[in-house]
Design a protein around this motif. Structure first.
Motif, PDB file in Angstrom:
ATOM      1  N   TRP A 157       0.863  -1.161   0.000  1.00 23.08           N
ATOM      2  CA  TRP A 157       0.000   0.000   0.000  1.00 23.08           C
ATOM      3  C   TRP A 157       0.908   1.221   0.000  1.00 23.08           C
ATOM      4  O   TRP A 157       1.741   1.370   0.888  1.00 23.08           O
ATOM      5  CB  TRP A 157      -0.920   0.032   1.215  1.00 23.08           C
ATOM      6  CG  TRP A 157      -2.136   0.891   0.968  1.00 23.08           C
ATOM      7  CD1 TRP A 157      -2.174   2.236   0.795  1.00 23.08           C
ATOM      8  CD2 TRP A 157      -3.491   0.433   0.804  1.00 23.08           C
ATOM      9  NE1 TRP A 157      -3.453   2.667   0.536  1.00 23.08           N
ATOM     10  CE2 TRP A 157      -4.291   1.573   0.547  1.00 23.08           C
ATOM     11  CE3 TRP A 157      -4.113  -0.821   0.871  1.00 23.08           C
ATOM     12  CZ2 TRP A 157      -5.666   1.500   0.348  1.00 23.08           C
ATOM     13  CZ3 TRP A 157      -5.473  -0.895   0.667  1.00 23.08           C
ATOM     14  CH2 TRP A 157      -6.249   0.258   0.410  1.00 23.08           C
ATOM     15  N   TYR A 158       0.741   2.074  -1.005  1.00 20.93           N
ATOM     16  CA  TYR A 158       1.587   3.274  -1.044  1.00 20.93           C
ATOM     17  C   TYR A 158       1.146   4.217   0.072  1.00 20.93           C
ATOM     18  O   TYR A 158       0.008   4.679   0.102  1.00 20.93           O
ATOM     19  CB  TYR A 158       1.506   3.992  -2.397  1.00 20.93           C
ATOM     20  CG  TYR A 158       2.397   5.215  -2.396  1.00 20.93           C
ATOM     21  CD1 TYR A 158       3.752   5.084  -2.647  1.00 20.93           C
ATOM     22  CD2 TYR A 158       1.905   6.472  -2.074  1.00 20.93           C
ATOM     23  CE1 TYR A 158       4.594   6.191  -2.589  1.00 20.93           C
ATOM     24  CE2 TYR A 158       2.735   7.578  -2.017  1.00 20.93           C
ATOM     25  CZ  TYR A 158       4.078   7.432  -2.273  1.00 20.93           C
ATOM     26  OH  TYR A 158       4.916   8.516  -2.198  1.00 20.93           O
ATOM     27  N   THR A 159       2.073   4.493   0.984  1.00 21.88           N
ATOM     28  CA  THR A 159       1.732   5.291   2.152  1.00 21.88           C
ATOM     29  C   THR A 159       2.993   5.869   2.758  1.00 21.88           C
ATOM     30  O   THR A 159       4.110   5.483   2.395  1.00 21.88           O
ATOM     31  CB  THR A 159       0.992   4.426   3.196  1.00 21.88           C
ATOM     32  OG1 THR A 159       0.631   5.227   4.328  1.00 21.88           O
ATOM     33  CG2 THR A 159       1.856   3.265   3.677  1.00 21.88           C
TER      34      THR A 159
ATOM     35  N   PRO B 296       5.267   9.065  -5.311  1.00 22.14           N
ATOM     36  CA  PRO B 296       4.284   8.207  -5.978  1.00 22.14           C
ATOM     37  C   PRO B 296       4.345   8.295  -7.496  1.00 22.14           C
ATOM     38  O   PRO B 296       3.844   7.404  -8.179  1.00 22.14           O
ATOM     39  CB  PRO B 296       2.945   8.756  -5.467  1.00 22.14           C
ATOM     40  CG  PRO B 296       3.229  10.179  -5.121  1.00 22.14           C
ATOM     41  CD  PRO B 296       4.637  10.183  -4.594  1.00 22.14           C
TER      42      PRO B 296
ATOM     43  N   GLN C 239       4.038   3.650  -9.138  1.00 24.46           N
ATOM     44  CA  GLN C 239       3.494   2.707  -8.157  1.00 24.46           C
ATOM     45  C   GLN C 239       3.192   1.349  -8.795  1.00 24.46           C
ATOM     46  O   GLN C 239       3.373   0.296  -8.169  1.00 24.46           O
ATOM     47  CB  GLN C 239       2.242   3.282  -7.507  1.00 24.46           C
ATOM     48  CG  GLN C 239       2.516   4.482  -6.613  1.00 24.46           C
ATOM     49  CD  GLN C 239       1.271   4.943  -5.893  1.00 24.46           C
ATOM     50  OE1 GLN C 239       0.465   4.143  -5.419  1.00 24.46           O
ATOM     51  NE2 GLN C 239       1.084   6.255  -5.801  1.00 24.46           N
ATOM     52  N   TRP C 240       2.713   1.374 -10.018  1.00 22.24           N
ATOM     53  CA  TRP C 240       2.452   0.108 -10.704  1.00 22.24           C
ATOM     54  C   TRP C 240       3.764  -0.644 -10.938  1.00 22.24           C
ATOM     55  O   TRP C 240       3.791  -1.884 -10.877  1.00 22.24           O
ATOM     56  CB  TRP C 240       1.748   0.357 -12.033  1.00 22.24           C
ATOM     57  CG  TRP C 240       0.430   1.036 -11.866  1.00 22.24           C
ATOM     58  CD1 TRP C 240       0.128   2.341 -12.152  1.00 22.24           C
ATOM     59  CD2 TRP C 240      -0.779   0.459 -11.329  1.00 22.24           C
ATOM     60  NE1 TRP C 240      -1.181   2.613 -11.840  1.00 22.24           N
ATOM     61  CE2 TRP C 240      -1.771   1.477 -11.331  1.00 22.24           C
ATOM     62  CE3 TRP C 240      -1.113  -0.811 -10.859  1.00 22.24           C
ATOM     63  CZ2 TRP C 240      -3.068   1.259 -10.881  1.00 22.24           C
ATOM     64  CZ3 TRP C 240      -2.408  -1.031 -10.411  1.00 22.24           C
ATOM     65  CH2 TRP C 240      -3.362  -0.012 -10.431  1.00 22.24           C
TER      66      TRP C 240
ATOM     67  N   THR D 298      -3.704   2.124  -3.021  1.00 13.07           N
ATOM     68  CA  THR D 298      -3.228   3.462  -3.341  1.00 13.07           C
ATOM     69  C   THR D 298      -4.354   4.455  -3.083  1.00 13.07           C
ATOM     70  O   THR D 298      -5.417   4.101  -2.551  1.00 13.07           O
ATOM     71  CB  THR D 298      -2.741   3.531  -4.800  1.00 13.07           C
ATOM     72  OG1 THR D 298      -2.124   4.797  -5.044  1.00 13.07           O
ATOM     73  CG2 THR D 298      -3.884   3.320  -5.780  1.00 13.07           C
ATOM     74  N   SER D 299      -4.121   5.695  -3.459  1.00 10.18           N
ATOM     75  CA  SER D 299      -5.134   6.731  -3.264  1.00 10.18           C
ATOM     76  C   SER D 299      -6.004   6.865  -4.511  1.00 10.18           C
ATOM     77  O   SER D 299      -5.577   6.576  -5.628  1.00 10.18           O
ATOM     78  CB  SER D 299      -4.466   8.071  -2.968  1.00 10.18           C
ATOM     79  OG  SER D 299      -3.739   8.522  -4.097  1.00 10.18           O
TER      80      SER D 299
ATOM     81  N   TYR E 167      -4.357   9.072  -7.035  1.00  8.67           N
ATOM     82  CA  TYR E 167      -3.350   8.469  -7.906  1.00  8.67           C
ATOM     83  C   TYR E 167      -4.007   7.779  -9.107  1.00  8.67           C
ATOM     84  O   TYR E 167      -3.499   7.852 -10.234  1.00  8.67           O
ATOM     85  CB  TYR E 167      -2.488   7.473  -7.131  1.00  8.67           C
ATOM     86  CG  TYR E 167      -1.436   6.810  -7.998  1.00  8.67           C
ATOM     87  CD1 TYR E 167      -0.358   7.537  -8.483  1.00  8.67           C
ATOM     88  CD2 TYR E 167      -1.536   5.463  -8.346  1.00  8.67           C
ATOM     89  CE1 TYR E 167       0.603   6.951  -9.291  1.00  8.67           C
ATOM     90  CE2 TYR E 167      -0.582   4.869  -9.148  1.00  8.67           C
ATOM     91  CZ  TYR E 167       0.484   5.618  -9.616  1.00  8.67           C
ATOM     92  OH  TYR E 167       1.432   5.028 -10.423  1.00  8.67           O
TER      93      TYR E 167
ATOM     94  N   THR F 239      -8.360   1.175  -2.850  1.00  6.85           N
ATOM     95  CA  THR F 239      -8.229   2.625  -2.948  1.00  6.85           C
ATOM     96  C   THR F 239      -8.884   3.261  -1.737  1.00  6.85           C
ATOM     97  O   THR F 239      -9.882   2.758  -1.210  1.00  6.85           O
ATOM     98  CB  THR F 239      -8.883   3.208  -4.219  1.00  6.85           C
ATOM     99  OG1 THR F 239     -10.295   3.039  -4.152  1.00  6.85           O
ATOM    100  CG2 THR F 239      -8.340   2.547  -5.472  1.00  6.85           C
TER     101      THR F 239
END
Length: 665
Positions: free
Chosen positions: A315-317, A344, A352-353, A366-367, A370, A395
């Motif tokens: 999880w991008y954070t 990101p 991110q991918w 992700t958000s 994004y 998301t």
């Protein structure tokens, strides 16, 4: 309404065999046999989970084999909010549960943490055995340094493996963790940490972001000077800077071979402190407990995200957002977690991918912002990258618009489970989110989470279906705050959630619960637009406006005027090379009129260089509304809580020029 309108075609439906093999389906079959759960559909299971909270949470604890060194007399002794009493008498430790998958020698060499950065290098791996060793060594050194249960430990660190090790060692000791990402300035960190008076601080010398290095040694010096409670600072040299003579060195503290020792603490012993965005005044310091987080995160990660051994969870954070704490929930269910320290969208919008590809992620979060950026950026991850291991996408952060749903199914895979979720820092989890046994409908979150008695209420406290109302939770959830730090009489805590509907949690979001039981989030209710008695969520407007390629981002507010009028301006940040001319104004108004309603058309469209955001990236609707209403800046917003305080300048200029007081249509 036709039957076709009542039952739209799902974007995705789970394969029946896959659904039957999910953790949630297996839990329901087991709970039916052992705890009287119903055999019906998810709606029936959810109804049981909220009508019989004691039995449901007892079942969760048994299913996941929660290790109580001292058992509880029941799961829920008092359901009153605020002040619910969960698992009275029980003792346990969060870190013990996060590390127990590594106890089995068969898992020792399997990856617990995979770390990636912007360089594109192969992931570095922390095995379960090495994770346990480092946590055991660090916890022993913390005890040697005099850190005791209840002491506070701060961290000024990015999303790197050292952060996970430090949190788990802190929890093993029974101390209380709190963290800020290193892109926070000194004032923002001090607004948070000074409330807690930490005795020890983990701090990096800097970090890398967007292809650049960012030195933070000067900030750390200021933190050391302004936090008199600090007895020790632990230097983590991400950029290779030598440690000051006064600091301890990270590598020295993790060099031992100590077996982890887990302090057995009460169920409601503080585990960590998270913070609200703090747009006015000091951020709320939200305290959550060992036991509540253990059972809630096991439920959410294991049942709702269907995570388990063999999964890789990315999880991008950042460490300043609750999703980092939730990322660690993957460890509770034996999954490998993926940490990433970087921008990101660097070196390109599909960054991110590419992390998901390089890490072999099976679940990627992700958000919503994004996803929108990817759609506008014209990237094609499903075609250009190998995402064959990816089975689910999550998301959160803001409502994912229908175009975002379409983009995922067009550009990633038609056979991907999209688990859009919504919850909050307040409970470090989700009120509503993914369900592996249910279909996904365009623009809709699948269902309320098990154990979450979520409803949509009108102003009189009447439940609504198919209409916009306030998101409320009528019964407690174990991970709800124990209290707010620095709130001795509980007034701020009570006023944050329980001042509108006594005894019922009001979250501050507008939602619609559909006849199918799915949920649509419309945005924050305290920034709601209300024209001619019709309430409108700002997210609906953003979805339409930001489809236009000339507009990068937007913000809308509604101002009640002294003469009874209503002024609704739309502020836009233009894409590079775009101009706010009559053609673009007409395009915006036409799109809103045709896709929403004439009521959604703004009175004025105003271009600004940038929009102000919180440090976690949320648009500042309410503070901007306060500023334009004439509230002094110091009362409207805490500039230290913003990622770009200079973005307030156009709004202050507008307010000081008197424009907001006489604008009309």
């Amino acid at each position: 309404m036709t039957s076709a309108e009542q039952q739209p075609t799902p974007l995705w439906t789970p394969d029946p065999k896959r659904a039957a093999a999910s953790n949630l389906a297996r839990f329901q079959r087991w709970a039916t046999e052992h705890h009287g759960a119903p055999t019906g559909d998810y709606a029936a299971l959810h109804r049981w989970s909220t009508e019989d909270l004691d039995r449901f949470w007892t079942a969760v604890a048994e299913w996941f084999d929660v290790r109580f060194s001292t058992p509880a007399s029941c799961a829920l002794a008092d359901a009153a909010m605020p002040g619910a009493v969960w698992f009275p008498g029980a003792r346990l430790n969060y870190a013990e549960h996060a590390l127990r998958f590594g106890e089995d020698p068969a898992n020792a060499d399997r990856p617990a943490v995979l770390h990636l950065d912007e360089t594109g290098a192969e992931p570095t791996t922390l095995t379960w055995a090495e994770l346990r060793r480092q946590v055991g060594a660090l916890a022993a050194r913390l005890r040697d340094l005099g850190v005791r249960p209840g002491d506070r430990v701060g961290a000024y660190v990015p999303n790197v493996p050292q952060a996970a090790v430090a949190l788990l060692a802190t929890a093993a000791v029974g101390a209380v963790w709190t963290s800020c990402a290193p892109d926070f300035g000194a004032r923002s960190v001090l607004d948070r940490f000074s409330q807690l008076e930490p005795v020890l601080l983990f701090a990096v010398d800097g970090y890398r972001y967007g292809g650049k290095t960012h030195d933070r040694t000067g900030i750390v010096v200021e933190l050391r000077r302004e936090l008199p409670s600090l007895r020790h600072v632990v230097h983590i040299p991400l950029l290779g800077t030598p440690a000051p003579d006064t600091d301890l060195v990270w590598d020295d503290l993790i060099s031992g071979a100590d077996e982890p020792v887990f302090e057995q603490v009460p169920f409601d012993h503080p585990l960590w402190v998270l913070y609200s965005s703090g747009t006015t005044g000091l951020p709320k310091a939200i305290v959550q407990g060992h036991g509540g987080i253990v059972v809630e995160h096991l439920k959410q990660a294991g049942l709702h995200q269907d995570l388990g051994p063999g999964d890789r969870f990315f999880w991008y954070t950042s460490t300043g957002w609750m999703m980092w704490n939730f990322l660690l929930a993957g460890l509770l269910v034996g999954a490998s977690i993926v940490s990433y320290d970087g921008s990101p969208g660097f070196p390109s919008v599909d960054a991110q991918w590419r992390v998901a590809e390089r890490s072999g992620a099976t679940v990627f979060g992700t958000s919503a912002a994004y996803i929108t950026a990817c759609a506008k950026g014209g990237v094609h991850p499903g075609h250009d990258l190998d995402l064959s291991r990816l089975r689910a996408i999550g998301t959160t952060g803001s409502p994912l618009p229908p175009d975002g749903f379409r983009w995922i199914y067009d550009e990633i895979s038609p056979d991907i489970w999209l688990a859009s979720v919504s919850g909050g820092t307040d409970l470090c989890s989700c009120f509503v989110g993914g369900v592996p046994t249910l279909p996904v409908y365009l623009g809709e979150i699948q269902a309320p989470s098990l154990g979450a008695a979520v409803e949509s209420w009108d102003v009189h406290g009447k439940p609504l279906r198919g209409e916009v109302g306030e998101l409320v939770c009528t019964k407690p959830i174990p991970s709800m705050p124990l209290y707010f730090w620095n709130d001795p009489d509980g007034t701020r805590f009570h006023d944050s959630y329980f001042d509108v509907y006594p005894g019922v949690w009001r979250h501050g979001d507008w939602i619609t619960v559909t006849e199918r039981g799915t949920v649509v989030i419309h945005g924050r209710s305290d920034s709601t637009l209300n024209r001619q008695g019709v309430r409108m969520g700002s997210a609906d407007i953003y979805e339409v406006v930001e489809r236009l390629p000339q507009i990068r981002e937007s913000l809308v507010i509604g101002l009640e005027q002294p003469d009874g009028g209503y002024w609704m301006p739309l502020f836009v940040v233009l894409a590079e090379g775009a101009a706010l001319d009559d053609d673009l104004r007409t395009a915006v108004r036409t799109a809103l009129r045709e896709q929403l309603s004439p009521r959604h058309v703004p009175d004025e469209i105003i271009a600004v260089p940038a929009l102000p955001h919180t440090l976690t990236g949320k648009r500042l609707e309410v503070p901007v509304k306060r500023i334009l209403s004439g509230t002094p800046l110091a009362q409207a917003v805490n500039p230290g809580s913003l990622d770009n305080p200079e973005a307030l300048a156009p709004f202050l200029e507008l307010a000081n020029g008197g424009g907001a007081s006489h604008r009309g249509s």
